[in-house]
Design a protein around this motif. Structure first.
Motif, PDB file in Angstrom:
ATOM      1  N   ILE A 149     -13.478  13.170  47.304  1.00  0.00           N
ATOM      2  CA  ILE A 149     -12.084  13.291  46.866  1.00  0.00           C
ATOM      3  C   ILE A 149     -11.635  14.742  46.921  1.00  0.00           C
ATOM      4  CG2 ILE A 149     -10.539  13.043  44.891  1.00  0.00           C
ATOM      5  CD1 ILE A 149     -12.374  10.718  43.959  1.00  0.00           C
ATOM      6  N   VAL A 200      -9.856   7.470  37.800  1.00  0.00           N
ATOM      7  CA  VAL A 200     -10.340   6.135  38.170  1.00  0.00           C
ATOM      8  C   VAL A 200     -11.858   6.154  38.283  1.00  0.00           C
ATOM      9  CG1 VAL A 200     -10.347   4.346  39.946  1.00  0.00           C
ATOM     10  CG2 VAL A 200      -8.231   5.527  39.401  1.00  0.00           C
ATOM     11  N   THR A 242      -5.790  11.699  39.531  1.00  0.00           N
ATOM     12  CA  THR A 242      -5.801  10.250  39.279  1.00  0.00           C
ATOM     13  C   THR A 242      -7.043   9.613  39.870  1.00  0.00           C
ATOM     14  OG1 THR A 242      -3.575  10.554  40.156  1.00  0.00           O
ATOM     15  CG2 THR A 242      -4.024   8.502  38.979  1.00  0.00           C
ATOM     16  N   LYS A 243      -7.383  10.001  41.093  1.00  0.00           N
ATOM     17  CA  LYS A 243      -8.577   9.443  41.739  1.00  0.00           C
ATOM     18  C   LYS A 243      -9.808   9.733  40.894  1.00  0.00           C
ATOM     19  CE  LYS A 243      -7.443   9.350  46.639  1.00  0.00           C
ATOM     20  NZ  LYS A 243      -6.539  10.520  46.745  1.00  0.00           N
ATOM     21  N   LEU A 295      -9.578   4.417  47.125  1.00  0.00           N
ATOM     22  CA  LEU A 295     -11.003   4.690  46.932  1.00  0.00           C
ATOM     23  C   LEU A 295     -11.832   3.553  47.529  1.00  0.00           C
ATOM     24  CD1 LEU A 295     -11.527   5.987  43.284  1.00  0.00           C
ATOM     25  CD2 LEU A 295     -12.052   7.155  45.411  1.00  0.00           C
ATOM     26  N   GLU A 338      -4.412   4.178  43.700  1.00  0.00           N
ATOM     27  CA  GLU A 338      -5.464   5.152  43.972  1.00  0.00           C
ATOM     28  C   GLU A 338      -6.810   4.444  44.100  1.00  0.00           C
ATOM     29  OE1 GLU A 338      -5.064   8.256  44.448  1.00  0.00           O
ATOM     30  OE2 GLU A 338      -3.064   8.680  43.697  1.00  0.00           O
ATOM     31  N   PHE A 377     -12.633   9.779  53.523  1.00  0.00           N
ATOM     32  CA  PHE A 377     -11.477  10.154  52.709  1.00  0.00           C
ATOM     33  C   PHE A 377     -10.495  10.980  53.524  1.00  0.00           C
ATOM     34  CE2 PHE A 377     -13.787   9.418  48.634  1.00  0.00           C
ATOM     35  CZ  PHE A 377     -12.817   8.626  48.064  1.00  0.00           C
ATOM     36  N   PHE A 391      -2.592   3.525  38.144  1.00  0.00           N
ATOM     37  CA  PHE A 391      -3.410   4.082  39.226  1.00  0.00           C
ATOM     38  C   PHE A 391      -4.144   3.054  40.072  1.00  0.00           C
ATOM     39  CE2 PHE A 391      -6.781   3.389  36.424  1.00  0.00           C
ATOM     40  CZ  PHE A 391      -6.813   4.258  35.354  1.00  0.00           C
TER      41      PHE A 391
END
Lengths: 281, 281, 281, 281
Positions: free
Chosen positions: B232, B156, B152-153, A143, A139, A237, A136
């Motif tokens: 997100i 993390v 996944t975000k 972010l 990802e 985002f 990941f």
């Protein structure tokens, strides 16, 4: 033109194992390191629990020595397998690696450095380097990009919140007396931030009617203010999501190689030279 | 080619009543089950209140026996009306169903298993199965899809928050002494998460000036960090909303049938065979 | 075809003053009513403060009587100036108006109904009716529309949160003993919701290591979960904003008239008949 | 036509230094002022800490006198270098500047005005004026624009939250007795806002079962309600982001000049006359 001398064979090999995760042995090394770091942090935690340390002191100490010796050897290996060791020593991860190794030795040299042992918990920071392994990472970089893009806005926001806290904290110090816990302006500011962020410990709480009224205003303010960072990040985002749909140049495809010369990381898949020092990869 | 034998008539009938909600009797069964589950969970709650249990012990016990017997019969019926009972027994809902039935029997066999009775509250999980009935299943699946897409975000994010908590918790353990409640590193980490998530119990609170300063930084960090999961999920919702407007293939129209062979659920309206085992529906 | 008899002249006049805000006298009436409601709620608050009530009891009582008499007269006027009084009496605002008037009289008839006097604070609900005056009614209706559109999603969300709270609350009840405050399952559920919503009073707090670990998980869960309602509402706002830009049929332009027959409100600017009963406006 | 007399040379010079940040000397002045303000606020904080003040009283007092004298001179310079001093004196920053200068003098004239000294912390507000220097003023103005656009919606939101708090607070006052801390309606409202905003001090907490149940409802309400301001602001940010992409007329490019006549700020880069009074720049 600077000439890039290749490392001798065994050093090259060591460099691949320690600094990269492309080869099976490199991957294995990272996995072993990962578990040792987690183990060593758990050891530090268990040691800090009084009852536990009393009973299992010897086991904990033995394990700690094992981890420390491994970390020492690893640190030396990192030093010899890189071309510019000094650059590594003073890099962020170089310092973290050093701090991960030294405390146990120090505790024998210096008296009263027991508290220093807790520093070993910072070993956990080393895990971020191994994260290269994890899938990941893409990802995470999205972010990061979104946070970076909204950096200035968030700075303005925090700046305003801090000024607001100082002013409201001072106001509460004037309104509330010492008996409610507002004994100094810094403590009042501490209380204001506790309230504004909706944490609300309750160790300090306004007693007077006026104080409770101002507290109410601060809470509603904090309740509304929380919308601002959320709004900033969300809009970012949404934008980066949209971008990602249109062109696919947004995400940089990087691999886990590290430059054998300067240890720079995050090279493009198709890179043949280090983007940082020009050394061939 | 595997041959799918049809269940005998009465088992087929039972299967329809228990596992599906398309027929009137199936619907009725689900509604009765729903109220029995809610009733039984309320019984568990009332039992745990000391004064209440003393006064109405017999009524509570009688009702509990009624519910347990119903659940026992239902469990047996589920076993006989399915082709592969073992698969059901070890499925998620199979285990929940078993745990919903067994505690009262166990409390007579094993001494000191009173505390185990509270396990019955997990019966509430069974309600999720009956949710098939409820019309807003479509909305729930949209929620689920948005959460899945940002999985996944969020992983993390939680990972970074945990590492941050360990490091900041250790820092607070070093800075604050035992007298403020920071007696061990795990406890300090607990306090850090309490603060970072803006919960703020106040059972442990920093007393020193430096400790309160670091606490302030952690709070503002937590206040800003909360924007990340929100950002997100929101961006994902906005995207799925947009998607939903353009094409209508986003939402899968499923019905409440369960495969008589393997109990798989969520078949398309126009399905004639189980998507999981190929058994005809 | 139903025939709509017009109200006699003075009743018509009274209806316009009391129920509408288009004429100057109607506006004045609403403003006076607004201040009387706010005044009366402030009176109720001041009465509840022990020291304050002791000193100024007579002034408070006199003012309270003045307000009550005004509300009584207004209630009678509302009854006579509408065609279907019964419909008004049992409407939401009819009941609120009645409850706003009656408590002071009751406190003389019934002994021990002092506590009932606090009911007068609900008078504040009457203010929502006068909000017709305020210009931002359009914004409010956009807020309302966004909330309405995300109603089902929020219901699913709250449903899942409640089930989660019951299960996690029971778990904590099993893990933590009575001495930490987890004396019954309902109390444990109360604690779980206090934690999950990041309120965190600290009146009940886990003491055992396992309890604190589960608490940590609940907090991070709550921290992530808060993203969901925010995501839902935000996506809805973004959509309604976009809609509002494209077509201007989104906002219904309503005026402050109320139907003289059935008191329905929110008629379109160009309406000539009540949308509810067909009575001419 | 009004004639704009230019200021005499040295006043013109002084005006440029004090009010503007375009010239090197103007920039230097602002930086010096910035550090003096921060220093003086830190002094105020340190003075409020009992132990610290006792030990370093003389140093603190000397530094405070230095700052006060500088601020006094600055205040006089601001008065003489502007054409309409009265307008400045009664402007927002004029009043802040005056309040920043006067407290130390007052503490010698008036007895018991020690507490008044804390007013000096409001000097921090002056920093906002110097913010002209900082590059992120553009970002701040975007933040401001987004907040301004959602102003009415947020007002409606706060209005509803307040009414809700009064009603729920009264309800809790009726349900909970004095012994749990709900001693008066205002205090109950204070508790309701503490709960609704998820601050949760815990100084007042419901004890009865019904009270805890209502508290639970309030928390979930607050948890959901927080989505509303976030949704409003986020949607606004997303919109302003989109706008910013399309046309570049959104951000007004302003410089740091202030009108020598009326001290209005925020002139366009290409402005030749004050937008407020028409004075040539």
């Amino acid at each position: 033109m600077e000439e890039h001398k290749a490392l001798p064979g065994w050093k090259q090999k060591l460099h691949e194992i320690i600094y990269e995760a492309d080869t099976p042995s490199g991957k294995l090394f990272d996995i072993v390191l990962f578990f040792l770091i987690v183990l060593s942090v758990i050891l530090v935690m268990l040691e800090s629990i009084d009852g536990f340390d009393d009973r299992y002191h010897n086991i904990l100490l033995t394990l700690e020595w094992a981890v420390t010796i491994f970390f020492t050897l690893e640190y030396i290996a990192r030093l010899v397998s890189i071309k510019k060791p000094l650059k590594y020593v003073f890099s962020f991860y170089g310092i973290i690696d050093f701090l991960s190794t030294i405390p146990l030795y120090l505790s024998y040299i210096l008296a009263g450095s027991q508290v220093l042992l807790a520093v070993r918990a910072f070993r956990l920071l080393r895990i971020f380097r191994i994260l290269k392994l994890v899938k990941f990472i893409g990802e995470a970089s999205q972010l990061q990009a979104a946070l970076k893009a909204s950096r200035t806005k968030i700075a303005v926001f925090i700046y305003v919140v801090l000024i607001l806290s100082v002013i409201l904290g001072t106001l509460m110090y004037i309104v509330e007396g010492d008996e409610s816990g507002f004994t100094s302006i810094p403590r009042s500011i501490y209380w204001t931030i506790v309230t504004l962020t909706t944490v609300g410990y309750g160790d300090i709480a306004p007693q007077s009617n006026l104080g409770q009224f101002i507290a109410t205003v601060i809470m509603i303010l904090g309740y509304g203010i929380i919308a601002v960072p959320t709004g900033i990040v969300t809009a970012e985002f949404a934008r980066s999501n949209k971008k990602g749909e249109g062109d696919d140049g947004y995400m940089v495809h990087v691999n886990t190689q590290a430059c054998p010369n300067c240890a720079a990381e995050g090279h493009r898949d198709d890179a043949t030279h280090c983007y940082n020092c020009g050394h061939p990869l």
